[in-house]
Design a protein around this motif. Structure first.
Motif, PDB file in Angstrom:
ATOM      1  N   GLU A  48       5.389  -6.294  12.231  1.00  0.00           N
ATOM      2  CA  GLU A  48       5.661  -6.456  10.805  1.00  0.00           C
ATOM      3  C   GLU A  48       5.993  -5.144  10.107  1.00  0.00           C
ATOM      4  N   ARG A  49       5.776  -4.027  10.768  1.00  0.00           N
ATOM      5  CA  ARG A  49       5.901  -2.736  10.083  1.00  0.00           C
ATOM      6  C   ARG A  49       7.330  -2.418   9.666  1.00  0.00           C
ATOM      7  N   GLU A  50       8.298  -2.747  10.519  1.00  0.00           N
ATOM      8  CA  GLU A  50       9.682  -2.427  10.175  1.00  0.00           C
ATOM      9  C   GLU A  50      10.138  -3.239   8.975  1.00  0.00           C
ATOM     10  N   SER A 101      -3.992  -1.419  10.759  1.00  0.00           N
ATOM     11  CA  SER A 101      -4.257  -2.815  11.130  1.00  0.00           C
ATOM     12  C   SER A 101      -3.073  -3.726  10.805  1.00  0.00           C
ATOM     13  N   THR A 102      -1.981  -3.155  10.320  1.00  0.00           N
ATOM     14  CA  THR A 102      -0.753  -3.922  10.126  1.00  0.00           C
ATOM     15  C   THR A 102      -0.089  -4.149  11.484  1.00  0.00           C
ATOM     16  N   GLU A 123      -6.136 -13.480   7.545  1.00  0.00           N
ATOM     17  CA  GLU A 123      -4.775 -12.953   7.575  1.00  0.00           C
ATOM     18  C   GLU A 123      -4.092 -13.238   6.244  1.00  0.00           C
ATOM     19  N   VAL A 124      -3.330 -12.248   5.782  1.00  0.00           N
ATOM     20  CA  VAL A 124      -2.626 -12.377   4.509  1.00  0.00           C
ATOM     21  C   VAL A 124      -1.148 -12.127   4.736  1.00  0.00           C
ATOM     22  N   ASP A 125      -0.306 -12.932   4.123  1.00  0.00           N
ATOM     23  CA  ASP A 125       1.134 -12.692   4.145  1.00  0.00           C
ATOM     24  C   ASP A 125       1.424 -11.538   3.200  1.00  0.00           C
ATOM     25  N   VAL A 126       1.674 -10.374   3.752  1.00  0.00           N
ATOM     26  CA  VAL A 126       1.830  -9.185   2.915  1.00  0.00           C
ATOM     27  C   VAL A 126       3.074  -9.246   2.037  1.00  0.00           C
ATOM     28  N   HIS A 127       4.024 -10.122   2.369  1.00  0.00           N
ATOM     29  CA  HIS A 127       5.222 -10.263   1.526  1.00  0.00           C
ATOM     30  C   HIS A 127       4.909 -11.049   0.257  1.00  0.00           C
ATOM     31  N   LEU A 128       3.998 -12.011   0.370  1.00  0.00           N
ATOM     32  CA  LEU A 128       3.729 -12.907  -0.758  1.00  0.00           C
ATOM     33  C   LEU A 128       2.345 -12.704  -1.347  1.00  0.00           C
ATOM     34  N   GLY A 129       1.476 -11.974  -0.624  1.00  0.00           N
ATOM     35  CA  GLY A 129       0.122 -11.758  -1.124  1.00  0.00           C
ATOM     36  C   GLY A 129      -0.723 -13.002  -1.069  1.00  0.00           C
ATOM     37  N   SER A 130      -0.452 -13.903  -0.127  1.00  0.00           N
ATOM     38  CA  SER A 130      -1.221 -15.137  -0.034  1.00  0.00           C
ATOM     39  C   SER A 130      -1.765 -15.314   1.367  1.00  0.00           C
ATOM     40  N   ALA A 148      -0.253   3.501  16.804  1.00  0.00           N
ATOM     41  CA  ALA A 148      -1.204   2.547  17.372  1.00  0.00           C
ATOM     42  C   ALA A 148      -1.497   1.403  16.405  1.00  0.00           C
ATOM     43  N   PHE A 149      -1.870   0.260  16.974  1.00  0.00           N
ATOM     44  CA  PHE A 149      -2.365  -0.873  16.190  1.00  0.00           C
ATOM     45  C   PHE A 149      -3.855  -1.030  16.478  1.00  0.00           C
ATOM     46  N   LEU A 150      -4.663  -1.004  15.427  1.00  0.00           N
ATOM     47  CA  LEU A 150      -6.087  -1.260  15.564  1.00  0.00           C
ATOM     48  C   LEU A 150      -6.415  -2.542  14.808  1.00  0.00           C
ATOM     49  N   PRO A 151      -6.920  -3.563  15.478  1.00  0.00           N
ATOM     50  CA  PRO A 151      -7.378  -4.752  14.745  1.00  0.00           C
ATOM     51  C   PRO A 151      -8.358  -4.340  13.652  1.00  0.00           C
TER      52      PRO A 151
END
Length: 555
Positions: free
Chosen positions: A28-30, A23-24, A546-553, A41-44
């Protein structure tokens, strides 16, 4: 969330709190370094939930489903909680009671080596504060601790009881929105008197008889002091499944020194009281008009009885001593009376009344003619046909609560309670029962007096206020708030609790009430917000946000 930025894709994958797997978003994966580590694949997230539910439903046994769900949690907490939030009524009985009882019995066998909680034993005495530094964050707000002595109705399971704090904290997050990065399950290992465990070569706990002396009290004290030093004075610590010998005295010892409560005593009391308050809308009685008889006089029974007495006293403007006279207990030796004072455990004394002795529950019903019968004995089938019929003979609408967990310990089933009372009973249970269709076509939906209706909201309210203490008045307020959530749709089918699909809203409303009370009573340490409702909602973790995976917020 997690305070530092993972430096490799593998670390992102191992950061189970934030990792979203397939679900990422591909874009954003790279940047996260996980491209090539997950399928293309991307799965919501919503679709990934459905994929997992399809797999879970294919499992044959509840324990297999439990293991599957926790395997998901081991990889992605976000996906796990998305499943639990969307399918609460289906999945909660798998994550917690009744399935968690079987999971605890098999804990050593199914243990996966997952980093989920901390284990402290007698061999760690003097080192607990240092060991707490091994945990990955100091931003813990919510702890559930057990010593494994009285797991549900199953008894002393030792370290195998760790499944309970793990399950409880999953519900704190799913039902109350407590951040999963800020919870900590804890087991205090002081040995076990369970011979089956001691003889099991794969048992993962201390292989010694359970400690009963000063070393036990010293270890508990060291843990409380270390936790407050590490995580702050207002870290909430919930006692869970301690035996009767220790539960009451430890609660008494620590409730004025820490932000703590015992869910078996106080949480069970609040959810049971909520069911009784809701039932008054069908019986037409006030609490003061009832006579309550408890089958069972352990920590759950006397905890409910004490909060019920407080509610009667508050609503009826009575001294607490007079309110207690509306409540009677039956234990293994019969009715608790004044003639037995010399041999009673301390927690039963206040409910020892000056009435004739009765050798058993049936005799007590015949003499007292109670309007409400509450089972907390962990003795299956103890509410017999004769007992239910007697309750129906004395009452137009008998109130029968069979609250013992897990299902195998229930005093009677929903089907039995309805059939043996001509469908007139108001029935609630501790574990879930299916709806019942009566012979005349009426449908009855038994309410499950699940503590998950109470403790997540308490925890969220404590967090919102920064409370330093939790009192029985908080539990009374939580019970009243929960009872008010029962609508006409539930009452029409005899259900005394709101649907689990609304449990996050229920928890939010309880949290608002508890937080406001904390400010009014002076135990809050946070600044009071202008809009408590909006503030509480802002604290609630939502896996679908949705969460900013870089900042955890939150984005």
């Amino acid at each position: 969330m997690v305070s530092r930025l993972p430096v490799t894709g593998v670390e992102v994958v191992r950061d189970t709190i934030r990792y979203s797997g397939v679900s990422t978003p591909i874009s954003e994966r790279e940047g996260l370094g996980i491209r090539g580590l997950v399928p293309a694949a991307f799965l919501p997230l919503e679709l990934d939930v459905e994929r997992c539910m399809l797999q879970m439903r294919s499992k044959e046994s509840p324990l297999e489903k439990y293991i599957y769900l926790h395997n998901i949690q081991d990889v992605s907490e976000r996906l796990f909680y998305a499943i639990l939030c969307k399918y609460t009524s289906e999945v909660m009985p798998l994550v917690y009671t009744p399935t968690v009882g079987e999971a605890c019995q098999n804990f050593s066998a199914i243990y996966r080596g997952t980093l989920r909680g901390m284990y402290f034993s007698l061999e760690d005495s003097g080192k607990i504060r240092t060991l707490l530094d091994n945990w990955f964050t100091s931003k813990i707000t919510t702890i559930v601790v057990t010593d494994g002595e009285r797991i549900l109705g199953l008894g002393d399971l030792g370290v195998n009881g760790m499944g309970i704090p793990i399950g409880k904290l999953a519900l704190y997050t799913a039902c109350g929105g407590i951040d999963p990065a800020k919870v900590l399950p804890v087991h205090i290992d002081v040995g076990t008197n369970n011979e089956e465990n001691l003889n099991d070569p794969y048992y993962l706990g201390l292989r010694r008889p359970r400690e009963r002396g000063q070393a036990y009290d010293d270890l508990i004290a060291e843990f409380f002091e270390a936790a407050q030093n590490k995580f702050g004075a207002n870290v909430m610590i919930q006692f869970e499944d301690f035996g009767n010998l220790n539960a009451f005295r430890l609660l008494s010892a620590w409730q004025d020194k820490a932000c703590t409560f015992n869910d078996d005593i106080q949480g069970t009391a609040a959810v049971a009281l909520a069911g009784l308050l809701a039932s008054n809308r069908l019986t037409g009685k006030d609490l003061i008009d009832h006579i309550f008889l408890f089958a069972g006089a352990g920590e759950a029974g006397t905890g409910i009885a004490e909060l019920l007495a407080l509610a009667i006293a508050e609503k009826g403007h009575l001294p607490i001593e007079q309110a207690r006279k509306k409540i009677f207990l039956v234990d293994s030796k019969g009715l608790v009376t004044k003639s037995r004072l010399d041999s009673l455990q301390h927690h039963k004394v206040d409910f020892a009344h000056d009435v004739d002795d009765c050798p058993n529950l049936l005799a007590a019903i015949d003499m007292l003619k109670p309007t409400g019968l509450i089972g907390v004995s962990a003795i299956p089938n103890s509410f017999t046909k004769e007992i239910c019929e007697n309750m129906a003979a004395h009452n137009k609408i008998p109130v029968i609560f069979a609250l013992s967990n897990p299902t195998s310990k229930a005093e009677c089933t929903a089907q039995e309670a309805y059939e043996w009372t001509d469908g007139r009973a108001i029935f609630c249970s501790g574990s879930p029962f299916d709806p019942v269709t009566l012979q005349d076509g009426r449908q009855r939906v038994p309410g499950q007096g699940n503590n998950a209706y109470i403790f997540p909201g308490i925890g969220l309210g404590v967090l919102a206020a920064g409370s330093t203490r939790i009192t029985n008045y908080d539990m009374l307020l939580a019970a009243e708030t929960l009872a008010a959530e029962v609508g006409p749709e539930e009452l029409d089918v005899g259900c005394m609790y709101p649907p689990l699909s609304r449990i996050r809203q229920v928890s939010k409303n309880i949290a608002i009430a508890v937080a406001n009370q904390a400010h009014e009573t002076g135990v809050a340490t946070e600044q009071r917000p202008v809009d408590m409702g909006k503030y509480v909602e802002s604290l609630m973790y939502d896996p679908f946000e949705e969460v900013d995976v870089h900042l955890g917020s939150k984005k």
